[in-house]
Design a protein around this motif. Structure first.
Motif, PDB file in Angstrom:
ATOM      1  N   GLY A 220      -0.272   9.139   9.144  1.00 26.66           N
ATOM      2  CA  GLY A 220      -0.032   9.033   7.710  1.00 26.66           C
ATOM      3  C   GLY A 220       1.142   8.137   7.397  1.00 26.66           C
ATOM      4  O   GLY A 220       2.238   8.338   7.931  1.00 26.66           O
ATOM      5  N   PRO A 221       0.959   7.137   6.535  1.00 26.58           N
ATOM      6  CA  PRO A 221       2.101   6.346   6.074  1.00 26.58           C
ATOM      7  C   PRO A 221       2.918   7.179   5.101  1.00 26.58           C
ATOM      8  O   PRO A 221       2.593   7.289   3.923  1.00 26.58           O
ATOM      9  CB  PRO A 221       1.449   5.133   5.400  1.00 26.58           C
ATOM     10  N   SER A 222       3.979   7.773   5.570  1.00 26.00           N
ATOM     11  CA  SER A 222       4.665   8.816   4.811  1.00 26.00           C
ATOM     12  C   SER A 222       5.600   8.251   3.746  1.00 26.00           C
ATOM     13  O   SER A 222       6.403   7.361   4.034  1.00 26.00           O
ATOM     14  CB  SER A 222       5.486   9.690   5.762  1.00 26.00           C
ATOM     15  N   PRO A 223       5.549   8.778   2.516  1.00 30.63           N
ATOM     16  CA  PRO A 223       6.572   8.450   1.521  1.00 30.63           C
ATOM     17  C   PRO A 223       7.852   9.234   1.802  1.00 30.63           C
ATOM     18  O   PRO A 223       7.795  10.384   2.261  1.00 30.63           O
ATOM     19  CB  PRO A 223       5.948   8.900   0.194  1.00 30.63           C
ATOM     20  N   VAL A 224       8.992   8.630   1.497  1.00 34.89           N
ATOM     21  CA  VAL A 224      10.270   9.327   1.596  1.00 34.89           C
ATOM     22  C   VAL A 224      11.041   9.068   0.310  1.00 34.89           C
ATOM     23  O   VAL A 224      11.141   7.934  -0.154  1.00 34.89           O
ATOM     24  CB  VAL A 224      11.077   8.874   2.836  1.00 34.89           C
ATOM     25  N   GLU A 254       7.984   7.021   8.302  1.00 31.65           N
ATOM     26  CA  GLU A 254       8.071   6.598   6.910  1.00 31.65           C
ATOM     27  C   GLU A 254       7.498   5.196   6.721  1.00 31.65           C
ATOM     28  O   GLU A 254       7.716   4.315   7.555  1.00 31.65           O
ATOM     29  CB  GLU A 254       9.534   6.593   6.437  1.00 31.65           C
ATOM     30  N   GLN A 255       6.781   5.001   5.620  1.00 28.65           N
ATOM     31  CA  GLN A 255       6.308   3.662   5.262  1.00 28.65           C
ATOM     32  C   GLN A 255       6.731   3.273   3.852  1.00 28.65           C
ATOM     33  O   GLN A 255       6.908   2.103   3.564  1.00 28.65           O
ATOM     34  CB  GLN A 255       4.783   3.574   5.379  1.00 28.65           C
ATOM     35  N   TYR A 256       6.899   4.268   2.981  1.00 31.52           N
ATOM     36  CA  TYR A 256       7.271   4.006   1.590  1.00 31.52           C
ATOM     37  C   TYR A 256       8.592   4.709   1.280  1.00 31.52           C
ATOM     38  O   TYR A 256       8.704   5.923   1.437  1.00 31.52           O
ATOM     39  CB  TYR A 256       6.198   4.525   0.631  1.00 31.52           C
ATOM     40  N   VAL A 257       9.585   3.941   0.830  1.00 33.45           N
ATOM     41  CA  VAL A 257      10.865   4.505   0.412  1.00 33.45           C
ATOM     42  C   VAL A 257      10.910   4.486  -1.114  1.00 33.45           C
ATOM     43  O   VAL A 257      10.801   3.417  -1.724  1.00 33.45           O
ATOM     44  CB  VAL A 257      12.054   3.702   0.975  1.00 33.45           C
ATOM     45  N   VAL A 258      11.055   5.665  -1.720  1.00 33.40           N
ATOM     46  CA  VAL A 258      11.190   5.779  -3.175  1.00 33.40           C
ATOM     47  C   VAL A 258      12.615   6.230  -3.444  1.00 33.40           C
ATOM     48  O   VAL A 258      13.008   7.332  -3.052  1.00 33.40           O
ATOM     49  CB  VAL A 258      10.180   6.781  -3.759  1.00 33.40           C
ATOM     50  N   GLY A 339      -2.824   2.168   3.358  1.00 33.86           N
ATOM     51  CA  GLY A 339      -3.174   2.550   4.722  1.00 33.86           C
ATOM     52  C   GLY A 339      -1.984   2.446   5.650  1.00 33.86           C
ATOM     53  O   GLY A 339      -0.923   1.929   5.310  1.00 33.86           O
ATOM     54  N   ALA A 340      -2.167   2.952   6.848  1.00 34.89           N
ATOM     55  CA  ALA A 340      -1.063   3.017   7.798  1.00 34.89           C
ATOM     56  C   ALA A 340      -0.811   1.673   8.461  1.00 34.89           C
ATOM     57  O   ALA A 340      -1.717   1.054   8.999  1.00 34.89           O
ATOM     58  CB  ALA A 340      -1.364   4.069   8.859  1.00 34.89           C
ATOM     59  N   THR A 373       2.301  13.592   5.499  1.00 35.76           N
ATOM     60  CA  THR A 373       3.697  14.042   5.550  1.00 35.76           C
ATOM     61  C   THR A 373       4.490  13.404   4.410  1.00 35.76           C
ATOM     62  O   THR A 373       4.254  12.248   4.061  1.00 35.76           O
ATOM     63  CB  THR A 373       4.339  13.652   6.905  1.00 35.76           C
ATOM     64  N   LEU A 374       5.416  14.162   3.850  1.00 35.76           N
ATOM     65  CA  LEU A 374       6.331  13.678   2.810  1.00 35.76           C
ATOM     66  C   LEU A 374       7.743  14.108   3.182  1.00 35.76           C
ATOM     67  O   LEU A 374       7.951  15.221   3.679  1.00 35.76           O
ATOM     68  CB  LEU A 374       5.957  14.259   1.450  1.00 35.76           C
TER      69      LEU A 374
END
Length: 508
Positions: A220-224, A254-258, A339-340, A373-374
């Motif tokens: 999973g490309p996880s957001p953080v 992690e793939q996305y940093v918010v 996607g991952a 995962t988050l």
């Protein structure tokens, strides 16, 4: 010149392995937990000295990641299995409660068909073999074609040690002729009890079509989310260490940093100081051209370092660059980062507050990361609770790196290399998979009360039932008297109601 059909050979081999596994399954059904544990410890001891050699071989064969991180990962899994499986009871009498006079008996599912990815072939094989033997199941491995030689060598080492300690032959085995047809034959075989797909998305359709129960350990490309109260320096350090480990190939990385707007500037400064490189539009276009647009991925560029990717895409970065970052504003239908991405690339978003960030994470989870995962970095317990309650995700991690937290290294989740997710509705669990996912529980219970009398089933009125419930501890005579009292009360009420009806009729 003789022509050998590799696909047919793979199918035939799969059938033979399943027949042997079936014989092993019958023998394993009689094994005690203690006997299974002796076989497990023999496996772990045998492979301990080979973890570095296997890490080097897996990096060379697959072309993914680096052997140093793979060796660390192999050691982490070995240590975790040695500690977490010690003393655990999975088969036989697992739980007994003298107070309620109940017991639970663990029963192995039977034969596991295990699909192994190219990204973590040694650690995943070691993990799945360990939990299968611990839970009394036979397991047949189907390696990714890119990691066939490494997985076969790992399985051979484990099987030889376990069989020397008393495990039946065929209980731990592996396809030697690797192919989709052979893997499909394993999954769909009548003797197969469960399919475990750990990070092999290309075979999800075949898993579903096998008709077998499926545990889907997705990637999973996880957001953080970095919330304004977070320790930003620590959070960024965790994110970069997690995303760059083994060149971004760990499942939950992690793939996305918010970032909360109040923490965004500091987060960006820290990212730059800790090895992140923010790409401009031209550089980003070159990278997407290299990796493939709109979710399609060129596998030759997965599992490579940030510096290697930048050089291949044609733009310079500092030699100490650990991750490449694309700063985005919106999530569009044409999203090149959907996607991952199994490489050290991050996408950076800024939102005004935690509520907007919450919506952004929801959008990323639903549309892109399939509920794996988050992560949230925050010291605000109310915000953390809102994220825990609202997010459609398999696991939520707080103030910890995603890759290491998800697999139980920096958290007290069960240490696992197969992380259940919510991928496209597939899979029967979102747990960190453990030996307990490979058994079913047989329940035993002793009688603790007599059969209730007929009055317990009389639905003539709630008052009567309450009297029966209240009199559960009374003697038979007391109970009967209580019921008679309730009957008299009801009769009295009926007479009073009748008199009222007559008076109304006379008045009319």
């Amino acid at each position: 010149m003789k022509f050998i059909d590799k696909d047919l050979l793979s199918v035939q081999e799969a059938r033979i392995l399943m027949e042997h596994a079936g014989e092993a399954k019958t023998a394993l059904a009689l094994y005690t937990q203690e006997k299974l544990d002796r076989c497990l410890w023999a496996m772990l001891e045998a492979i301990r000295g080979c973890l570095k050699e296997l890490a080097v071989e897996s990096a060379e064969e697959t072309g993914y990641g680096n052997w140093q991180d793979k060796y660390r990962k192999n050691c982490l899994v070995w240590n975790q299995m040695s500690q977490s499986l010690k003393g655990m009871r999975c088969v036989g009498l697992v739980e007994e409660n003298p107070g309620s006079k109940t017991a639970k008996i663990g029963v192995p599912l039977g034969i596991i068909a295990a699909l192994v990815p190219a990204t973590s072939p040694v650690s995943t094989t070691l993990f799945l073999a360990a939990i299968s033997v611990k839970s009394g199941n036979a397991v047949v491995f189907a390696p990714h074609p890119r990691a066939g030689r490494t997985v076969q060598k790992t399985v051979k080492l484990l099987a030889m040690a376990a069989e020397a300690a008393g495990l039946p032959q065929g209980a731990v085995s592996c396809l030697g002729t690797v192919g989709k047809e052979g893997t499909a034959a394993l999954m769909g075989h009548p003797l197969t009890s469960l399919v475990i797909n750990t990070g092999v998305p290309g075979l999800l359709k075949a898993c579903r079509e096998s008709g077998k129960p499926l545990i889907c350990g997705g990637i999973g490309p996880s957001p953080v989310f970095i919330e304004r109260t977070a320790d930003v320096k620590r959070a960024v350090g965790y994110i970069i260490a997690s995303r760059s480990f083994d060149c971004g190939t760990l499942a939950a990385a992690e793939q996305y940093v918010v970032a909360d707007r109040q923490a965004a500037a500091e987060a960006k400064r820290e990212m730059l100081s800790q090895g992140a490189y923010f790409m401009n539009e031209e550089e980003e276009a070159r990278l997407i051209g290299l990796l493939g647009p709109n979710g399609s991925r060129e596998t030759e560029y997965m599992g490579k370092t940030a510096v290697w990717l930048a050089q291949k895409a044609g733009f310079p970065v500092p030699e100490d660059t650990k991750v490449l970052v694309s700063q985005q504003t919106y999530i569009t239908d044409f999203n090149p980062y959907s996607g991952a991405l199994l490489c050290p690339v991050l996408v950076f978003y800024i939102e005004d507050d935690w509520m907007y960030a919450c919506e952004k994470c929801m959008e990323l989870l639903v549309n892109e990361s399939c509920g794996h995962t988050l992560v949230i970095h925050s010291e605000n317990e109310d915000v953390i609770r809102q994220f825990m309650l609202k997010k459609p995700v398999g696991r939520i991690l707080v103030n910890t790196p995603a890759a290491f937290g998800a697999m139980g290294v920096t958290t007290d989740l069960f240490p696992s290399m197969t992380l259940g997710g919510l991928t496209a509705g597939l899979g029967i669990t979102s747990d960190n998979v453990s030996p307990m996912n490979l058994v079913y529980m047989r329940n035993a219970a002793w009688g603790v009360r007599e059969i209730p009398g007929p009055e317990a089933f009389d639905d003539g009125g709630t008052g009567r039932m309450e009297a029966v419930r209240a009199g559960a501890d009374m003697s038979a005579d007391q109970n009967a008297a209580a019921v008679r009292d309730e009957n008299r009360k009801e009769d009295t009420l009926d007479v009073a109601g009748l008199l009222k009806a007559v008076l109304r009729h006379l008045e009319d």
